[in-house]
Design an enzyme around this catalytic site. Structure first.
Site, PDB file in Angstrom:
ATOM      1  N   ARG A  36      -1.478   8.688  -3.353  1.00 35.81           N
ATOM      2  CA  ARG A  36      -2.183   7.659  -2.876  1.00 35.81           C
ATOM      3  C   ARG A  36      -2.411   7.598  -1.170  1.00 35.81           C
ATOM      4  O   ARG A  36      -1.242   8.050  -0.592  1.00 35.81           O
ATOM      5  CB  ARG A  36      -1.177   6.207  -2.965  1.00 35.81           C
ATOM      6  CG  ARG A  36      -1.941   5.095  -2.563  1.00 35.81           C
ATOM      7  CD  ARG A  36      -0.800   4.057  -2.074  1.00 35.81           C
ATOM      8  NE  ARG A  36      -1.733   2.857  -1.385  1.00 35.81           N
ATOM      9  CZ  ARG A  36      -1.029   2.126  -0.709  1.00 35.81           C
ATOM     10  NH1 ARG A  36       0.411   2.107  -0.487  1.00 35.81           N
ATOM     11  NH2 ARG A  36      -1.454   0.867  -0.063  1.00 35.81           N
ATOM     12  N   HIS A  44      -6.450  -1.985  -1.152  1.00 38.85           N
ATOM     13  CA  HIS A  44      -6.116  -2.367  -2.648  1.00 38.85           C
ATOM     14  C   HIS A  44      -7.468  -2.055  -3.572  1.00 38.85           C
ATOM     15  O   HIS A  44      -7.355  -2.415  -4.659  1.00 38.85           O
ATOM     16  CB  HIS A  44      -5.928  -3.757  -3.010  1.00 38.85           C
ATOM     17  CG  HIS A  44      -4.828  -4.556  -2.087  1.00 38.85           C
ATOM     18  ND1 HIS A  44      -4.713  -5.790  -1.856  1.00 38.85           N
ATOM     19  CD2 HIS A  44      -3.421  -3.902  -2.047  1.00 38.85           C
ATOM     20  CE1 HIS A  44      -3.766  -5.977  -1.356  1.00 38.85           C
ATOM     21  NE2 HIS A  44      -2.762  -4.828  -1.524  1.00 38.85           N
ATOM     22  N   ASN A  82       2.354  -9.189  -2.397  1.00 41.08           N
ATOM     23  CA  ASN A  82       2.910  -9.326  -0.832  1.00 41.08           C
ATOM     24  C   ASN A  82       1.669  -9.310  -0.108  1.00 41.08           C
ATOM     25  O   ASN A  82       1.594 -10.055   0.926  1.00 41.08           O
ATOM     26  CB  ASN A  82       3.887  -8.266  -0.664  1.00 41.08           C
ATOM     27  CG  ASN A  82       5.345  -8.579  -0.897  1.00 41.08           C
ATOM     28  OD1 ASN A  82       5.691  -9.646  -0.832  1.00 41.08           O
ATOM     29  ND2 ASN A  82       6.055  -7.362  -1.177  1.00 41.08           N
ATOM     30  N   GLY A  83       0.726  -8.335  -0.296  1.00 45.00           N
ATOM     31  CA  GLY A  83      -0.479  -8.039   0.359  1.00 45.00           C
ATOM     32  C   GLY A  83      -1.481  -9.015  -0.491  1.00 45.00           C
ATOM     33  O   GLY A  83      -1.254  -8.912  -1.777  1.00 45.00           O
ATOM     34  N   ARG A 138       2.001 -11.602   6.570  1.00 41.52           N
ATOM     35  CA  ARG A 138       0.711 -11.300   7.479  1.00 41.52           C
ATOM     36  C   ARG A 138      -0.180 -12.368   7.752  1.00 41.52           C
ATOM     37  O   ARG A 138      -0.159 -13.329   6.445  1.00 41.52           O
ATOM     38  CB  ARG A 138      -0.131 -10.174   6.962  1.00 41.52           C
ATOM     39  CG  ARG A 138       0.580  -8.898   6.950  1.00 41.52           C
ATOM     40  CD  ARG A 138      -0.313  -7.713   6.229  1.00 41.52           C
ATOM     41  NE  ARG A 138       0.604  -7.208   5.239  1.00 41.52           N
ATOM     42  CZ  ARG A 138       0.045  -6.404   4.077  1.00 41.52           C
ATOM     43  NH1 ARG A 138      -1.328  -6.170   4.006  1.00 41.52           N
ATOM     44  NH2 ARG A 138       0.620  -5.920   3.399  1.00 41.52           N
ATOM     45  N   ASN A 164       2.185 -13.641 -12.077  1.00 46.47           N
ATOM     46  CA  ASN A 164       3.426 -14.343 -12.602  1.00 46.47           C
ATOM     47  C   ASN A 164       3.539 -15.868 -12.062  1.00 46.47           C
ATOM     48  O   ASN A 164       4.387 -16.495 -12.311  1.00 46.47           O
ATOM     49  CB  ASN A 164       4.501 -13.601 -11.934  1.00 46.47           C
ATOM     50  CG  ASN A 164       4.805 -12.412 -12.598  1.00 46.47           C
ATOM     51  OD1 ASN A 164       5.057 -12.383 -13.956  1.00 46.47           O
ATOM     52  ND2 ASN A 164       4.578 -11.272 -11.890  1.00 46.47           N
ATOM     53  N   GLU A 186      -1.851   0.769 -10.220  1.00 46.14           N
ATOM     54  CA  GLU A 186      -2.509   1.679  -9.268  1.00 46.14           C
ATOM     55  C   GLU A 186      -2.176   3.252  -9.829  1.00 46.14           C
ATOM     56  O   GLU A 186      -3.085   4.161  -9.656  1.00 46.14           O
ATOM     57  CB  GLU A 186      -2.257   1.354  -7.847  1.00 46.14           C
ATOM     58  CG  GLU A 186      -2.922   0.074  -7.382  1.00 46.14           C
ATOM     59  CD  GLU A 186      -2.222  -0.724  -6.466  1.00 46.14           C
ATOM     60  OE1 GLU A 186      -1.329  -1.482  -6.706  1.00 46.14           O
ATOM     61  OE2 GLU A 186      -2.729  -0.674  -5.248  1.00 46.14           O
TER      62      GLU A 186
HETATM   63  P1  ADP Z   1       3.227  -5.386  -3.338  1.00 49.81           P
HETATM   64  O1  ADP Z   1       2.033  -6.119  -2.682  1.00 49.81           O
HETATM   65  O2  ADP Z   1       4.391  -5.088  -2.310  1.00 49.81           O
HETATM   66  O3  ADP Z   1       2.749  -4.359  -4.361  1.00 49.81           O
HETATM   67  P2  ADP Z   1       3.716  -7.233  -5.519  1.00 49.81           P
HETATM   68  O4  ADP Z   1       2.294  -7.038  -6.201  1.00 49.81           O
HETATM   69  O5  ADP Z   1       5.022  -6.543  -6.333  1.00 49.81           O
HETATM   70  O6  ADP Z   1       3.734  -6.665  -4.104  1.00 49.81           O
HETATM   71  O7  ADP Z   1       4.071  -8.666  -5.399  1.00 49.81           O
HETATM   72  C1  ADP Z   1       5.401  -9.058  -4.873  1.00 49.81           C
HETATM   73  C2  ADP Z   1       5.318 -10.718  -4.802  1.00 49.81           C
HETATM   74  O8  ADP Z   1       5.056 -11.110  -6.293  1.00 49.81           O
HETATM   75  C3  ADP Z   1       6.618 -11.298  -4.299  1.00 49.81           C
HETATM   76  O9  ADP Z   1       6.111 -12.470  -3.642  1.00 49.81           O
HETATM   77  C4  ADP Z   1       7.274 -11.905  -5.652  1.00 49.81           C
HETATM   78  O10 ADP Z   1       7.835 -13.021  -5.432  1.00 49.81           O
HETATM   79  C5  ADP Z   1       6.369 -11.843  -6.612  1.00 49.81           C
HETATM   80  N1  ADP Z   1       6.661 -11.493  -8.136  1.00 49.81           N
HETATM   81  C6  ADP Z   1       6.717 -10.212  -8.462  1.00 49.81           C
HETATM   82  N2  ADP Z   1       7.247 -10.157  -9.622  1.00 49.81           N
HETATM   83  C7  ADP Z   1       7.238 -11.478 -10.035  1.00 49.81           C
HETATM   84  C8  ADP Z   1       7.845 -12.042 -11.053  1.00 49.81           C
HETATM   85  N3  ADP Z   1       8.095 -11.375 -12.435  1.00 49.81           N
HETATM   86  N4  ADP Z   1       7.945 -13.300 -11.382  1.00 49.81           N
HETATM   87  C9  ADP Z   1       7.616 -14.050 -10.340  1.00 49.81           C
HETATM   88  N5  ADP Z   1       6.961 -13.722  -9.100  1.00 49.81           N
HETATM   89  C10 ADP Z   1       7.023 -12.160  -8.956  1.00 49.81           C
END
Ligand code: ADP
Length: 404
Positions: free
Chosen positions: A90, A180, A212-213, A242, A340, A389
């Site tokens: 990546r 992304h 997160n992003g 951010r 989620n 991804e």
């Molecule tokens: P990244 O951008 O680092 O790949 P993710 O897509 O894993 O991040 O998203 C992380 C966010 O998603 C966090 O805020 C977390 O609280 C939320 N999250 C991830 N898995 C779950 C879940 N099973 N239930 C509720 N919230 C979740």
């Protein structure tokens, strides 16, 4: 064919070994704190998990640990690394040089290194990762690079140019790149299949990657026409830490008042803003929701404020993209939060009620699974489509390696 997918950061190395026959994840893990102690987590597809502290001074040593974890002990999933046919990396920033995935050559490594000015932390680490993989596997194992920016290269200039003097585009390549892209590509392609138009022709889709992003993309005929992240992954919607889009004068005003350097301001906008900055206590959506439902939580009011800001921003951006697309056929929710968080999806879908969007509250309770959440009489279809991804990287790797 077994493909090793690598995501190398400055002090970390994430990996996934995928057997492309059946697209099964055999093992995955992360090496962290490389060059500063060292820790590793290794998990197998059958549920074995091993966390260990291991000294790793550089990415080459991390690869040696990955090899060991995959081929020995209880976490062993293959007999020999010779079973790994190819490696897919990546890469965050491909600039306007890469509009698709490519095989690694010395020139490609140089081009990625040259693009480091636009993504200093990421691209330099990726180059280290590629070189370490060559050290660890030898030059004969083919390697492929997959860029976060490629999918967005179809944006027209009116979407990717910023309103600063044109010379900065010419001198420093200042423009919107978007990130992304691997995720937006994967979920939009899947959405086209679900719409019964696998070639994407005639489709208008908005993909909402909310983890997160956070980034949204407007996709017409299967091609990206706009996206919310910009020169770097800071632009667009409020994120975990951010700030997203803000009035640019806020930046110079705070720098002046607080006497901050560009690096300090960059850190404030990337690491201390967004959900963390507004709520005052967390950058994680689960903690935020827990605080909102707990009247005794000291940060309840500010957690709610963040929630309302994010939903409002998302509704505004979705509305804008509907105008840019000239209508909408489907909206897709993906990544940790959007996969989620039914209440957040409900906010976005409610903001489209004036267009005749209706969702099924029960279907919308889905967590992390593919599901249509709108009703049959909804004017626009809404889907939760979990992103993957790593699988896209592995598929691109196989396609390029077998076409050689
Ligand atoms: P990244 O951008 O680092 O790949 P993710 O897509 O894993 O991040 O998203 C992380 C966010 O998603 C966090 O805020 C977390 O609280 C939320 N999250 C991830 N898995 C779950 C879940 N099973 N239930 C509720 N919230 C979740």
């Amino acid at each position: 064919m077994k493909v090793l997918v690598i995501n190398a950061g400055s002090s970390s190395l994430k990996y996934q070994l995928i057997d492309m026959e059946g697209e099964v994840v055999l093992a995955k893990g992360i090496c962290e704190r490389i060059g500063d102690g060292g820790a590793m987590t290794h998990k197998t597809g059958s549920g074995y998990v091993n966390k260990m502290d291991i000294k790793m001074d550089n990415h080459t040593e991390a690869f040696e640990q990955v090899k060991k974890a995959l081929t020995t002990g209880e976490g062993k999933v293959i007999d020999d690394m010779a079973e790994v046919s190819a490696i897919g990396h990546r890469i965050v920033q491909g600039g306007d040089k890469f509009d698709r995935s490519v095989l690694v050559t010395p020139q490609v490594i140089k081009d990625i290194a040259d693009l480091a000015a636009l993504a200093p932390l990421h691209n330099s680490a990726h180059v280290q990762g590629i070189n370490a993989a060559i050290d660890a596997f030898g030059p004969d194992v083919p390697q492929v690079v997959v860029f976060d920016t490629s999918f967005h290269q179809t944006m027209p200039p009116e979407a990717y140019m910023f309103g600063v003097p044109y010379e900065f585009y010419e001198k420093y390549a200042v423009r919107r790149y978007g990130f992304h892209g691997t995720s937006h590509r994967y979920v939009s392609a899947r959405c086209c299949e679900l719409l019964g138009k696998p070639d994407g022709k005639g489709t208008r889709i908005i993909t909402c990657h909310i983890g997160n992003g956070v980034s949204l993309s407007a996709i017409k005929d299967g091609k990206c026409i706009d996206t919310t992240m910009g020169l770097t992954p800071l632009d667009g919607v409020l994120m975990g830490t951010r700030c997203g889009s803000i009035d640019p004068s806020v930046v110079t005003y705070i720098m002046d008042k607080e006497n901050l350097t560009p690096t300090e301001m960059d850190n404030l906008m990337n690491k201390k803003s967004g959900m963390l900055g507004i709520s005052g206590f967390t950058g994680d959506d689960r903690d935020l929701r827990a605080a909102m439902t707990d009247p005794s939580h000291p940060h309840q009011a500010r957690a709610e404020l963040f929630w309302n800001m994010r939903s409002y921003q998302l509704a505004k951006l979705v509305g804008g993209y509907i105008a840019a697309l000239g209508g909408l056929d489907a909206i897709v929710f993906t990544a940790g939060i959007a996969e989620n968080n039914p209440d957040l999806r409900a906010d976005i879908l409610d903001s489209l009620a004036y267009l005749g969007v209706k969702y099924d509250p029960e279907a919308n309770q889905v967590h992390g699974e593919e599901k249509e959440v709108t009703t049959p009489d909804s004017t626009i279809r809404g889907f939760v489509i979990p992103t993957n991804e790593e699988l896209v990287i592995a598929r691109d790797t196989v396609a390029l390696v077998t076409a050689q």
